[in-house]
Each structure stands twice: as C-alpha cells, then as structure tokens.
Design a protein around this motif. Structure first.
Motif: not given
Length: 591
Positions: A117-123, A127-131
C-alpha cells in the motif's frame, strides 16, 4: 447513480470520504480502500489520536474499507466497521497521511507475495513523500515499511497526494514503423506489448493472476512555489528532485519480479554491479511510472519515469526523468490507474470545473480513459480505442486546406457540442496554427484557440484569442504579458506535421497529440443559437499553414438513459467492455 460512499455521521469519515482505490481480493471480492476524514472540532467523532500519532491537522485521517452489498452492478456498498489503518506511525513529522494505493509485492524474504500500500504524505520542512505498507490481508495487519521515496525540498509540493506506481510496457518498434494512422492521428495502441489475457471470467482473483490477467485538502507546511516552477514554458523537464536515499519500487508483478535493477549505495550513485551488467540493464531503467498530485487541485499533476530497487522497495528519484506534467492543461487532478482484462494500463483523471463556485451543482467529471505506455523513454498517452465507438452519424471531412494568416476558416456544416475531431497540420511558413472555438454569449468566458506553436514546440489553449496574430510565438522569457490567459506546455515534436485529436464535450476539452502529450481544459463558450454550426474555425499565425486532413464526428453519450440500479450490466458497456476484475476508478495489481 447514487454515490458509492457518503460520510457517516459520528464515524471516522463523518466530514469527508477522500481519495483511495479499488482492488479485487483473492476471493474475487472488490474492495474500496479510502481515506476517511473527521474534523477535530466535530464533537461526535470520538477521541483524538494519541499525541505521538496526532498530526495536528484541522482534520483526523483514517484509512477505511467498503465492499459491495452483493450487487453485481457495484452500485451499493457497505462500509467495514474496523479501519484498515486507524492512525499513522508514531513520532513522524508528517504533513498528511491519505489516498491509499494498492498493488502486489514480493515478500521481504523472497517467499511468496503480499499486498503493498502506498500512502500520500510529506515531511515537515522537507517536501513530499510516499509511504509504503505491507500486509498479507487487505483488511488489516498492515506494517509500515518505510518510504518509497521522498523529496529533499518543497519545489514539487509539501504534500504528495494520490500516489500511483506502475511498470509500463514499451512500444515494440519505432513510431514510424509501428504507428497506425487513422484520420491522420498516430495510433499505437495495437503495437505495444500486451500482457496475457485470461480466457473467460476467472473463478477468483488468484486464478486471474496465475493466468496472467488482471482482474480541497489542507496541508500544514507551505506549498511549493508552483508559479515559479511551472509558470514558464520550457521544453525540458521542469525541475530535479532527489530522494534522500537512492532506491525505487512499484507494482511488483510477475512482470517485474525477474527484473534485475542497478542498485546504488546510500545515495552515492556508485554502482555495486559489474559495468557490463549495468550496460545491459540501462535501457530498462526508466520503465516505472511514478505519479503524484502535489498539495492541492490548483497544481499540475507530476510524474517521473525511473527505476526501482526491488530489494529495498524504493523508487529511485536520482536519475529519474522528471518531474514532468502529466497533463499540460489546468483541470486534471488526482488520477488513478487500472489494468484491464486485456492487460492494458489505463488512467482516469478528475477534470475540475473552472467556473465560480456555486454556479454548478457537481464536482467536475472524469477524463476519457487513457492508455499509458512507453516509446523509448517517453510517456505516451492516448484515448482507449473504445472511445471511437461513441462516434455517430456521417463523418465531416476536409483535405488539403490552406489556412491564411490572421483569417478564420470555419468548419462549415459541422454541428454539435460534443465532437471528436482529428486533424493533421502542416506548418507551411506559419509560426503557429490550430483551431479557434468561438464564444457565443457574455455568460461564457468567450473564445479560445487550441494552438500548436512550432517556434517553441508548445501546445497551448489561448483564451479570448482573436484571429489576428495574438503573440502565439511570444518569447516565454519576455517580461511583458500580452494580456491573454494561456494554458499549456512543451511537447516533444518528432516531425513537422502535428497530429492532433480533440475530444470536445460541451465545456470540457481534451487534446491528444500524436507525440503522446495531453492538454485538458475548460472553454466556457455559452449556449449556441438554435441550428448554429459548431463555431469552430482553423486559424494560422505568422504565415500560411496547411490542413492535410481533418475528420470530425458528433459523439453520443456514454450513459444508458434507462439505466436502473437493479440492471445487471454496466453503464459503461457502450464504450468499454464490462469490467470484471477492477473498477474504473483504478488500482493496478500484479498480473
């Protein structure tokens, strides 16, 4: 049709059902996974997450699931009581946690397969990140497995929403050798590699895989400076965003499980494999499509073409091609993917309205389903062939037509507000040429021209564009603005002729080029007078252009007017084969 999902008062999605995907479980059951949202200020929604898992956003996000209520038309859905994921990992500086995307992945120890499962995120501040998560069940037991990739700045957004990942197939031959031409438009949907197609309806999702088939949001951080990043049109990738750690991932299907990947050590870029092996693998490095929707729907959707590190489950941002705009227009956001029963990679996108909020009672529409594949290291997008089944009546045609500079040449006799137009333009001595869509009343935005500019290799929609030379070849670096609203971007032209297909549905316009780019936008023209022509003319700027050929058809609706929820067939069957493996809203899984 009724909404598939609605907020449940007092529930984890009391204040919103956010994006997600649909997948088919091993027993053949479709499952919607989505992000439920409840406001912190909503007193009916229970306690807040513990401090270590609280992102301190205006809303609380939870990952939820729903299954169909025994309805073969997938009209009615029932929400599962238990969350798929109740809260994010503890003590992480996340700016968001939403939009699950499901795929199949090889087990960590190389034994068996499990769901990813990919989850949209950011730090925060980075900047943006994908978990990425792993589980043997879609309904629970998910384990956080680190970051698929992460940016080291906010140029591509503080929050990466709606992450997508897919390995794309290659066109087998060169464009000239493999392209078929229909109405002057290059069509390559029959030339690229197809995945095996299962024969008959699979008894279960697992059987389908064995056969080779395929059964405004807030962010806490400051968004990236998109005006600075995308405001000027330049014919090259727009920016470079490097991940903190080298790596890559993706849809880890049987298709890619045997693929050897060039790994890198701790982001240094030095290879750990022999040079000969690197050289053999180099042509396949850019086979993976990573797509994100950054920050908010007002921003362009971005993608990279790159490689993945199978061992570490990382997408390699270093060295990837991109970020590039998925669509050169201003209305596409939050797309999703599916692999259909023919093994085709299909993308659907949300096409927003650009009118004043409150002047309409719906939230835009879906794009035409797009086929995705590669030609070399270029992404190719084109409408699925089934869209042509919507054409009705006689074809309007013209050939070898000269378009004089600063004069409108009407498509006389062509009528309708929903049209499918194919045109091949020869530059002649013009600097730019295209089609002008006339505005009819003051309630609309007015006219707009869809123009290809050979001087800059740019496709643009230019609003309130007059037939005279309105600066289509304006220097993009010029400080003075010509006062015209422009939407568009660079294209990778490979010949003097421009192959263009325009799908017009009232205000919604999708422009597909033979070189693979797409521009989607809105043109609010108002209502035409009774018995009026379509109000479309050829235009040329800076010289005389030539229309080698043009064909146009009136397009009928996809909807069955008499459709009722109890019917046993899909409303999409008029243009698209019934989907038995996945829902049109997307989510590819391994073949």
């Amino acid at each position: 049709m009724p909404p598939a999902l609605l907020p449940t008062p007092g529930g984890a999605d009391a204040d919103g059902c956010f994006s997600g995907c649909c997948i088919v479980d091993e027993d053949g059951t479709p499952i919607i996974l989505y992000t439920g949202v409840r406001l912190r200020s909503n007193p009916e929604c229970g306690p807040l997450p513990p401090a270590e898992c609280d992102l301190n956003l205006p809303f609380v996000e939870t990952q939820l699931a729903a299954v169909p209520e025994g309805d073969p038309t997938l009209t009615m859905w029932s929400k599962r009581e238990e969350p798929v994921l109740p809260m994010p990992p503890p003590d992480m500086p996340l700016v968001g946690w939403r939009d699950p995307f499901i795929f199949e992945i090889k087990g960590k120890q190389g034994n068996g397969r499990e769901w990813g499962m990919l989850m949209g995120s950011g730090l925060k501040g980075q900047g943006g990140a994908i978990m990425i998560y792993r589980s043997e069940s879609l309904y629970g037991g998910w384990r956080f497995d680190g970051m698929l990739c992460e940016a080291n700045n906010t140029e591509t957004g503080a929050m990466w929403e709606c992450p997508l990942l897919l390995e794309l197939t290659q066109t087998q031959a060169s464009p000239k050798a493999s392209a078929q031409t229909t109405g002057g438009i290059q069509s390559i949907h029959d030339s690229h590699t197809q995945l095996p197609t299962p024969t008959g309806k699979p008894a279960s999702f697992r059987e389908a895989r064995n056969q080779g088939g395929q059964t405004d949001k807030a962010v806490e951080s400051e968004p990236g400076n998109f005006q600075e990043m995308f405001g000027r049109i330049e014919p090259q990738p727009i920016a470079s965003t490097s991940g903190k750690a080298a790596g890559g991932v993706s849809l880890l299907s049987r298709q890619i499980s045997d693929l050897s990947i060039v790994s890198q050590d701790n982001g240094s870029g030095s290879s750990q494999q022999p040079a000969a092996q690197q050289q053999r693998q180099q042509p396949r490095q850019h086979t993976h499509f990573l797509c994100i929707s950054p920050d908010a729907p007002t921003n362009p959707v971005l993608y990279w073409l790159g490689a993945f590190d199978h061992q570490n489950t990382k997408f390699i941002l270093d060295g990837a091609k991109g970020p590039l705009k998925l669509d050169l227009g201003d209305i596409l956001y939050a797309p999703n993917l599916m692999i259909d029963g023919k093994g085709r990679h299909i993308l659907w996108g949300w096409l927003q309205e650009r009118r004043k909020v409150g002047s309409y009672d719906y939230a835009g529409c879906l794009s035409v389903p797009r086929l995705l594949h590669l030609r070399g290291d270029r992404l190719i997008q084109e409408p699925v062939p089934e869209v042509s089944n919507l054409r009705r009546g006689q074809c309007w045609k013209t050939r070898h037509l000269s378009i004089q500079e600063e004069e409108m040449t009407p498509l006389e006799g062509l009528r309708g507000s929903s049209l499918d137009i194919e045109v091949v333009l020869d530059r002649g001595d013009a600097s730019a040429a295209g089609l002008l869509f006339q505005g009819w009343d003051a309630a609309g935005e007015g006219s707009a021209a869809i123009v290809y500019d050979w001087e800059r290799s740019v496709l643009e929609a230019i609003y309130e564009a007059p037939p005279r030379d309105m600066g289509a070849t304006q220097d993009p670096d010029a400080e003075e603005d010509d006062g015209l609203r422009r939407v568009g971007g660079p294209v990778e032209a490979d010949s003097g002729d421009v192959h263009m297909r325009i799908l017009l549905d009232h205000s919604c316009v999708e422009v597909y080029l033979g070189t693979g780019e797409v521009l989607s936008t809105r043109i609010y023209r108002g209502h035409p007078p009774e018995d009026a022509d379509a109000g479309i003319s050829f235009v040329s700027y800076g010289g005389t252009a030539n229309v080698k050929k043009c064909s146009a058809w009136v397009v009928k609706s996809i909807w069955k007017r008499d459709f009722q929820p109890h019917e046993q067939s899909s409303v999409f069957e008029t243009i698209y084969e019934p989907v038995t493996a996945v829902m049109p809203m997307g989510s590819p899984v391994a073949a």
